[in-house]
Write an enzyme that holds these catalytic residues in place. Structure first.
Site: not given
Ligand SMILES: [Zn+2]
Length: 410
Positions: A276-277, A280, A354
Site C-alpha cells: 500500500h505504501e 502511494h 488511499e
Molecule cells: Zn495510505
C-alpha cells in the site's frame, strides 16, 4: 473597514468555527451506538467492542471540555487586549522588529502550550492509560515537550525571523522570497525528516534479515521498486497503536514500520501494508502532496502580502502600534475559513489516494491480507466503525474501514 468591524468578524469566525466543529462532533457521537456493519462484524469480540464504545465516548467528552477551554482562552485574550499586553512586553525588551516579533510569538506560543499541557497530560496518562494504549513514561512526556519546544524555537523562530527580514528589505514583494524559502524548506524536510528530526524522538533500526525481509524484497523486485531503506521504529516507546508510513523521494525514500505493527501483524499482512505504501509512491501521491502544499503556501503568502501592511488589522486585535506580527495574527484568523476549505479539498484527495494505494496493493500483491491487517489495526486502536458521513467528509484523511473493505473485496 474599521478595526472594530474587523474585530467582530474575527470573533465571529472563531465562534462559528467552534460551533461547526461541535455540531460535527455531536453528529458523529450520535452514530456511536449504531449497529456495526455486517462486513465488520469480525473486527471486535463483545468485550473489545464494549471497550471501544467507552473509549469513543470518553474522548468525545474530553474533546468537548478541552476545546471549550481553548475557545474561552482565545476569546478572553481578544476581549482583554492580551495581544497589546504581550506587544508592550516585547517592545520593552527590544527596538528591533525581528526580535520584537520573535518575543511576541514566543510568549504567545509557549504560554498557550503550557496552559494546555495539563490537557495533553491527562489525555496520555489518564485516558490512554486507562484503555491500555499508553507506554509513555513521564520522563519521555516531558522530554518530548522540551525537544518540541527546542525544535519550534529553532525552526519556527528561524523561518519567522527570515520572513520579517524579507519584509523589511523587499516590502510587499517579501512573499516571493518567503515562498522560495518555505518551498526549499518543505522539500528539504520531506527528504531528510527521517534522518534529522525522527532520531530526536525515536530509535530507528534497519529491518533485520529474515523471512519478512525476504518477502518484502521479493515483492519490491516484482514491482520494480528500488527499496534500500526499510526501518523499524520504536513506536512502542509511547503507545501500543501501530502505523507505517512512507517518506522522502529519490535516493532518500524510505518505508518506516512501527515495531508495534511488526509485532501485531502476520508477515503477509505486513507486506500488504508495505505494498500500500509503495502504491502511494508509484502513483506519485508524495510528489502531488509536496507540489500542492507549495502552491497553497504561495497563494497564502501572496494574499498575506496584500493585507499585512493594512494598519486596521493590527488595531483590530487591540495592538496600538501596527506591525507585521500583529497583522499576521489577524490575517491568520481572517484567512482560516479559506484554509478550512483547502483542507477539505486536500482530505478529499487524500481519501482518493488511499483507494488508489489499496488498489495497487491488491493488484500487485493481494487484497485479503490488507483487509485482515486493516481490521486488526482498527481493533487494536479501538477505532470507530460507524463514523458519521459529515464527520468523515470534514476530518478523515482516510476512507472509513467499511469503505476500504468494500473497495478491496469487490
Ligand atoms: Zn495510505
Amino acid at each position: 473597514m474599521s478595526p472594530q468591524t474587523i474585530f467582530y468578524i474575527i470573533i465571529a469566525i472563531l465562534s462559528i468555527d467552534f460551533i461547526v466543529d461541535k455540531i460535527l462532533d455531536s453528529l458523529n457521537a450520535k452514530n456511536f451506538d449504531n449497529p456495526v456493519p455486517e462486513a465488520l462484524a469480525d473486527v471486535y469480540d463483545k468485550e473489545a467492542y464494549k471497550k471501544s464504545q467507552a473509549y469513543k465516548k470518553t474522548n468525545y467528552k474530553f474533546s468537548n471540555i478541552s476545546s471549550l477551554f481553548s475557545l474561552c482562552l482565545t476569546l478572553g485574550f481578544f476581549f482583554f487586549d492580551g495581544f497589546e499586553y504581550v506587544d508592550e512586553i516585547a517592545r520593552n525588551i527590544s527596538n528591533n522588529e525581528v526580535i520584537i516579533a520573535l518575543i511576541f510569538f514566543g510568549i504567545i506560543t509557549f504560554a498557550s502550550d503550557i496552559i494546555t499541557t495539563p490537557f495533553s497530560y491527562y489525555h496520555t496518562f489518564v485516558i490512554e492509560e486507562k484503555y491500555g494504549f499508553n507506554k509513555t513514561s513521564k520522563k519521555t512526556f516531558f522530554l518530548d515537550k522540551l525537544k518540541g519546544w527546542l525544535m519550534l524555537t529553532v525552526l519556527g523562530g528561524g523561518i519567522l525571523a527570515l520572513i520579517i527580514w524579507f519584509y523589511q528589505i523587499a516590502g510587499a514583494n517579501f512573499w516571493i522570497y518567503a515562498w522560495i524559502m518555505v518551498a526549499v524548506f518543505t522539500i528539504f524536510m520531506n527528504m531528510f525528516y527521517s534522518k534529522i528530526i525522527v532520531p530526536l524522538f525515536n530509535k530507528q533500526t534497519p529491518l533485520e534479515d529474515g523471512s519478512l525481509k525476504t518477502k518484502i524484497e521479493n515483492y519490491a523486485a516484482k514491482v520494480g521498486f528500488q527499496l534500500d531503506n526499510i526501518f523499524v521504529i520504536d513506536g512502542s516507546k509511547r503507545s501500543t497503536k501501530a502505523n507505517a508510513y512512507f517518506s522522502g523521494f529519490g535516493k532518500q525514500k524510505r518505508i518506516t514500520l512501527f515495531d508495534t505493527l511488526v509485532n501485531d501483524l502476520e508477515e503477509e499482512e505486513i507486506v500488504a501494508v508495505l505494498a500500500h505504501e509503495v502504491g502511494h509512491y508509484k502513483k506519485k501521491h508524495i510528489i502531488f502532496n509536496i507540489v500542492a502544499s507549495i502552491i497553497l503556501t504561495g497563494i497564502t503568502l501572496f494574499i498575506l502580502s496584500l493585507f499585512v501592511n493594512v494598519p486596521e488589522l493590527s488595531l483590530a486585535i487591540g495592538v496600538n502600534q501596527p506591525s507585521f506580527h500583529a497583522g499576521l495574527i489577524a490575517f491568520g484568523i481572517l484567512y482560516s475559513p479559506i484554509s478550512e476549505i483547502t483542507g477539505l479539498i486536500m482530505n478529499y484527495f487524500s481519501r482518493k489516494f488511499e483507494y488508489q494505494a489499496d488498489d495497487f496493493a491488491k493488484n500487485t500483491y493481494a487484497g485479503e491480507p490488507l483487509v485482515t491487517s486493516l481490521k486488526k489495526l482498527s481493533k487494536n486502536s479501538l477505532s470507530n466503525l460507524t463514523p458519521h458521513p459529515a464527520y468523515v467528509f470534514v476530518h478523515y484523511s482516510h476512507p472509513t474501514l467499511l469503505e476500504r473493505f468494500t473497495n478491496l473485496v469487490k
